[in-house]
Design a protein around this motif. Structure first.
Motif, PDB file in Angstrom:
ATOM      1  N   GLN A 164       0.769  -1.678  -0.445  1.00 44.72           N
ATOM      2  CA  GLN A 164      -0.243   0.038  -0.118  1.00 44.72           C
ATOM      3  C   GLN A 164       1.112   1.115   0.103  1.00 44.72           C
ATOM      4  OE1 GLN A 164      -3.332   0.513   0.162  1.00 44.72           O
ATOM      5  NE2 GLN A 164      -3.299   2.149  -0.414  1.00 44.72           N
ATOM      6  N   SER A 165       1.729   0.842   0.493  1.00 39.05           N
ATOM      7  CA  SER A 165       2.998   2.874   1.098  1.00 39.05           C
ATOM      8  C   SER A 165       3.517   2.583  -0.276  1.00 39.05           C
ATOM      9  CB  SER A 165       4.069   2.439   1.611  1.00 39.05           C
ATOM     10  OG  SER A 165       4.647   0.856   1.890  1.00 39.05           O
ATOM     11  N   GLU A 166       3.697   1.324  -1.470  1.00 37.64           N
ATOM     12  CA  GLU A 166       4.099   1.557  -2.573  1.00 37.64           C
ATOM     13  C   GLU A 166       3.195   2.138  -3.695  1.00 37.64           C
ATOM     14  OE1 GLU A 166       7.108  -1.557  -2.983  1.00 37.64           O
ATOM     15  OE2 GLU A 166       5.344  -2.334  -3.122  1.00 37.64           O
ATOM     16  N   ILE A 167       2.254   2.058  -2.989  1.00 37.60           N
ATOM     17  CA  ILE A 167       1.051   2.399  -4.608  1.00 37.60           C
ATOM     18  C   ILE A 167       0.903   3.967  -3.658  1.00 37.60           C
ATOM     19  CG2 ILE A 167      -1.621   2.445  -5.044  1.00 37.60           C
ATOM     20  CD1 ILE A 167      -1.739  -0.209  -3.831  1.00 37.60           C
ATOM     21  N   ASP A 168       0.916   4.168  -3.169  1.00 34.64           N
ATOM     22  CA  ASP A 168       0.569   5.800  -1.924  1.00 34.64           C
ATOM     23  C   ASP A 168       1.741   6.309  -2.867  1.00 34.64           C
ATOM     24  OD1 ASP A 168      -1.318   5.162  -0.900  1.00 34.64           O
ATOM     25  OD2 ASP A 168      -0.731   5.312   1.151  1.00 34.64           O
ATOM     26  N   LEU A 169       2.476   5.857  -2.846  1.00 35.90           N
ATOM     27  CA  LEU A 169       3.977   6.773  -2.938  1.00 35.90           C
ATOM     28  C   LEU A 169       4.158   7.120  -4.972  1.00 35.90           C
ATOM     29  CD1 LEU A 169       7.266   8.196  -3.360  1.00 35.90           C
ATOM     30  CD2 LEU A 169       7.587   5.332  -3.694  1.00 35.90           C
ATOM     31  N   LEU A 170       3.626   6.168  -5.424  1.00 32.52           N
ATOM     32  CA  LEU A 170       3.477   6.086  -7.199  1.00 32.52           C
ATOM     33  C   LEU A 170       2.342   7.449  -7.566  1.00 32.52           C
ATOM     34  CD1 LEU A 170       3.974   5.306  -9.589  1.00 32.52           C
ATOM     35  CD2 LEU A 170       2.872   3.463  -9.734  1.00 32.52           C
ATOM     36  N   LEU A 171       0.947   7.422  -6.822  1.00 30.83           N
ATOM     37  CA  LEU A 171       0.291   7.949  -6.559  1.00 30.83           C
ATOM     38  C   LEU A 171       0.475   9.383  -6.670  1.00 30.83           C
ATOM     39  CD1 LEU A 171      -3.431   6.479  -6.030  1.00 30.83           C
ATOM     40  CD2 LEU A 171      -2.991   9.348  -5.416  1.00 30.83           C
ATOM     41  N   THR A 172       1.092   9.830  -5.369  1.00 27.53           N
ATOM     42  CA  THR A 172       1.828  11.144  -5.335  1.00 27.53           C
ATOM     43  C   THR A 172       2.803  11.186  -6.257  1.00 27.53           C
ATOM     44  OG1 THR A 172       1.529  10.704  -2.639  1.00 27.53           O
ATOM     45  CG2 THR A 172       2.729  12.272  -3.993  1.00 27.53           C
ATOM     46  N   GLU A 173       3.690  10.382  -6.806  1.00 32.13           N
ATOM     47  CA  GLU A 173       4.537  11.103  -8.022  1.00 32.13           C
ATOM     48  C   GLU A 173       4.253  11.342  -8.684  1.00 32.13           C
ATOM     49  OE1 GLU A 173       7.659  11.300  -8.087  1.00 32.13           O
ATOM     50  OE2 GLU A 173       7.826  10.884  -5.364  1.00 32.13           O
ATOM     51  N   LEU A 174       2.580  10.341  -9.253  1.00 34.36           N
ATOM     52  CA  LEU A 174       1.914  10.922 -10.524  1.00 34.36           C
ATOM     53  C   LEU A 174       1.295  11.819 -10.605  1.00 34.36           C
ATOM     54  CD1 LEU A 174       0.882   7.263 -12.274  1.00 34.36           C
ATOM     55  CD2 LEU A 174       2.927   8.668 -12.696  1.00 34.36           C
ATOM     56  N   SER A 175       0.581  12.574  -9.105  1.00 33.01           N
ATOM     57  CA  SER A 175      -0.255  13.344  -9.190  1.00 33.01           C
ATOM     58  C   SER A 175       0.544  14.687  -9.556  1.00 33.01           C
ATOM     59  CB  SER A 175      -0.379  13.350  -7.917  1.00 33.01           C
ATOM     60  OG  SER A 175      -1.881  12.384  -8.066  1.00 33.01           O
ATOM     61  N   ASN A 176       1.456  14.555  -9.092  1.00 38.77           N
ATOM     62  CA  ASN A 176       3.005  15.586  -8.958  1.00 38.77           C
ATOM     63  C   ASN A 176       3.099  16.520  -9.962  1.00 38.77           C
ATOM     64  OD1 ASN A 176       2.661  16.185  -6.422  1.00 38.77           O
ATOM     65  ND2 ASN A 176       4.623  15.243  -5.383  1.00 38.77           N
ATOM     66  N   LEU A 177       3.280  15.308 -10.946  1.00 44.46           N
ATOM     67  CA  LEU A 177       3.168  15.533 -12.142  1.00 44.46           C
ATOM     68  C   LEU A 177       1.973  16.458 -12.956  1.00 44.46           C
ATOM     69  CD1 LEU A 177       3.988  12.383 -14.459  1.00 44.46           C
ATOM     70  CD2 LEU A 177       5.759  14.080 -13.091  1.00 44.46           C
ATOM     71  N   GLU A 178       3.212  17.646 -13.864  1.00 45.71           N
ATOM     72  CA  GLU A 178       1.995  18.773 -14.620  1.00 45.71           C
ATOM     73  C   GLU A 178       1.459  18.593 -15.973  1.00 45.71           C
ATOM     74  OE1 GLU A 178       4.203  21.735 -16.434  1.00 45.71           O
ATOM     75  OE2 GLU A 178       5.583  20.387 -17.419  1.00 45.71           O
ATOM     76  N   GLU A 179       1.104  17.684 -16.116  1.00 46.16           N
ATOM     77  CA  GLU A 179       0.568  16.937 -17.183  1.00 46.16           C
ATOM     78  C   GLU A 179      -0.622  15.867 -16.268  1.00 46.16           C
ATOM     79  OE1 GLU A 179       3.660  16.393 -16.844  1.00 46.16           O
ATOM     80  OE2 GLU A 179       4.797  16.693 -19.123  1.00 46.16           O
ATOM     81  N   VAL A 180      -0.869  15.145 -14.931  1.00 45.04           N
ATOM     82  CA  VAL A 180      -1.545  14.732 -15.300  1.00 45.04           C
ATOM     83  C   VAL A 180      -2.358  15.805 -14.373  1.00 45.04           C
ATOM     84  CG1 VAL A 180      -2.045  13.311 -13.082  1.00 45.04           C
ATOM     85  CG2 VAL A 180      -0.391  13.200 -14.129  1.00 45.04           C
ATOM     86  N   ARG A 181      -4.363  15.739 -14.543  1.00 41.59           N
ATOM     87  CA  ARG A 181      -5.002  16.789 -13.590  1.00 41.59           C
ATOM     88  C   ARG A 181      -5.353  15.874 -12.396  1.00 41.59           C
ATOM     89  NH1 ARG A 181     -10.275  18.750 -16.605  1.00 41.59           N
ATOM     90  NH2 ARG A 181     -11.064  16.753 -16.953  1.00 41.59           N
TER      91      ARG A 181
END
Lengths: 284, 254
Positions: free
Chosen positions: A65-82
């Protein structure tokens, strides 16, 4: 004041001629109006398809779950991602049952859930292009717990090729239509100016300034352009209603397009008039 | 003052219309510009009005040089020079008053001053009672008077008249000539282009410039033309015989 009075007087003195000028301007801009309507609806259709452009990141079954949370945060921080949505294995199965009823039996009977958990990455409107989706997919694939990142590469490339062709065609055709409209408007206004060549001649003769001579014609051109613009939008709207009622569903262009069209018609009229009067003044 | 210095005008297809023409026209002076058709009379008028520019030489009009005045500043020259034509060039469908008022309006006369000035000008040319008449209701002579009134809207220092009596009968011609002399008596120069030698002979003491194939071949004011002609102290009366001694029309190059 003189310019406005003369422009109005010109309309009154030769109502048929000025009416014809405005009608010619209107018909020329009507073609542009129809083109705008078609372009707008094409744009809407392509935008609707574009909204479906997303990246789906499939995760390994043993991800923490911690890895999922990490990836979710990382991807959300990309400027292309809504936004990024986590889809669990169970949610994926439920969705498959609903969206793929033809395989419903397979999913119902299966005791083991074959579908992976995933992250659905929705992109911002300006980033739904091949470069952006590839960048997001590449960022996700760098994590060891990511099984795969898919975005329908071929489909996205085709969609954007179609968009580019659409934009280029719209640009070329738009310029061509605008040029034709400019020629027609220029001719109509040249006729109007020619009809008043005696007045222009007398003005030059007695020493009126060129700017003074031009003003009523610019105003007249602007008025003809505005009247033509109103006529063009009226005809375009009638066509829209007809198509909507008898052929297929289309959307009416936004109000700002109508306003821009009227402004452009007015400016166009004044500009074409300025060119025509400039040429005429050189000849006297 | 109008000064033409070694002025030539060449058109691409027609060749030379004027060749090395030099003359001056002073304040309050009256001169006939004559010559056969195609001799360069109208070209000279157009150059003075700066409708055309010389190919060589210089035209100076009230301090404005043809070499220097820009298209943008042409209106300044035009306001110093009144112009009347053989065919009047009035605006049809307008009254005599409206024709004059139009010229006043487009040259920036304050709105309140337009009516009194237009009426004064029409009165000056003897048309105060015909101000409300439409152009097509006026005789040729009356139309030319309206054109003259229009040419005077800017109080120019010179009036250029290009064959102004060409379309008029004898009586109307006499009336227009009297009007020109009135205008000249008030200090305005008049340069009148005409090929009507009979008309010129009626005013023997008036300066005559003659053009032939674009060259100035005769100037009755020239010191070496062998004929002494003092300026008339005032408007010279028309001579019925045209045979007065020293007349340019009888002894000059005409």
């Amino acid at each position: 004041m003189y310019a406005f009075r003369e422009a109005v007087a010109a309309f009154k003195r030769a109502p048929v001629l000025t009416g014809l000028s405005s009608t010619m301007v209107g018909l020329a801009l009507f073609v542009v109006g129809l083109f705008s309507l078609a372009t707008y609806n094409l744009q809407l259709a392509l935008s609707a398809i574009e909204e479906r452009v997303e990246v789906v990141v499939y995760l390994r079954d043993d991800v923490r779950q911690s890895e999922i949370d990490l990836l979710l945060t990382e991807l959300s921080n990309l400027e292309e991602v809504r936004q990024v949505m986590y889809i669990s294995k169970r949610e994926a199965l439920e969705r498959a049952r609903t969206e793929l009823p033809e395989f419903g039996e397979l999913f119902m009977s299966s005791e083991v859930n074959p579908l992976p958990q995933s992250l659905e990455v929705e992109l911002r409107p300006g980033s739904r292009n091949p470069e952006a989706v590839e960048k997001v997919a590449f960022a996700a694939e760098g994590y060891p717990f990511v099984e795969d990142a898919q975005y329908g590469e071929e489909w996205v490339n085709r969609l954007f090729a179609l968009r580019r062709i659409g934009a280029a065609s719209a640009g070329v055709l738009g310029i061509a239509f605008a040029l034709v409209a400019a020629l027609i408007i220029g001719t109509a206004l040249r006729i109007a100016i020619f009809a008043r060549r005696d007045e222009i001649y007398i003005m030059r003769l007695v020493g009126a300034k060129n700017s003074f001579i031009r003003r009523p014609f610019l105003l007249e051109g602007a008025m003809a352009g505005l009247a033509g613009g109103l006529l063009a939008w009226g005809l375009t709207y009638a066509t829209y209603r007809g198509v909507y009622a008898y052929l297929f569903e289309v959307a009416w262009v936004p109000g700002r397009w109508v306003a821009a069209g009227l402004l452009a018609g007015t400016a166009f009229g004044a500009f074409a008039s300025a060119l025509a009067i400039r040429r005429h003044l050189r000849e006297i | 003052m109008i000064k033409l210095s070694n002025v030539s005008k060449q058109y691409p297809k027609r060749g030379f219309a004027l060749k090395d023409v030099t003359f001056q026209l002073g304040k309050g002076e009256f001169a006939f510009l004559t010559g056969h058709s195609g001799s360069g009379k109208s070209t000279t008028m157009r150059l003075i009005h700066m409708v055309d520019r010389p190919t060589a030489g210089e035209v100076r009009v009230s301090g404005y040089s043809s070499d220097k005045v820009t298209e943008r500043d042409l209106w300044k020259v035009r306001r110093r020079v009144g112009y009347v034509f053989q065919d009047f060039r009035l605006l049809p469908g307008r009254t005599a008053y409206e024709n004059v008022a139009f010229a006043l309006e487009v040259t920036g006369t304050p709105p309140k001053a337009i009516k009194p000035k237009a009426q004064r000008l029409l009165s000056q040319v003897g048309l105060s009672t015909k101000a409300g008449a439409f152009v097509n209701e006026l005789s040729g002579g009356e139309q030319q008077r309206v054109a003259i009134a229009r040419a005077l809207v800017n109080d120019p220092f010179v009036l250029l008249a290009d064959e102004p009596t060409g379309n008029l009968d004898e009586r109307a011609t006499r009336g227009i000539m009297e009007l020109f002399w009135d205008i000249q008596a008030k200090g305005m120069a008049v340069l009148m282009a005409t090929h009507d030698l009979e008309l010129i002979r009626q005013y023997p003491r008036t300066r005559v410039l003659e053009l032939d194939h674009g060259k100035l071949v005769y100037d009755s004011r020239s010191p070496d033309d062998g004929v002494s002609r003092p300026d008339p102290p005032g408007p010279p009366p028309p001579e019925s015989t045209g045979q007065e001694g020293g007349s340019s029309a009888t002894q000059g190059g005409l």
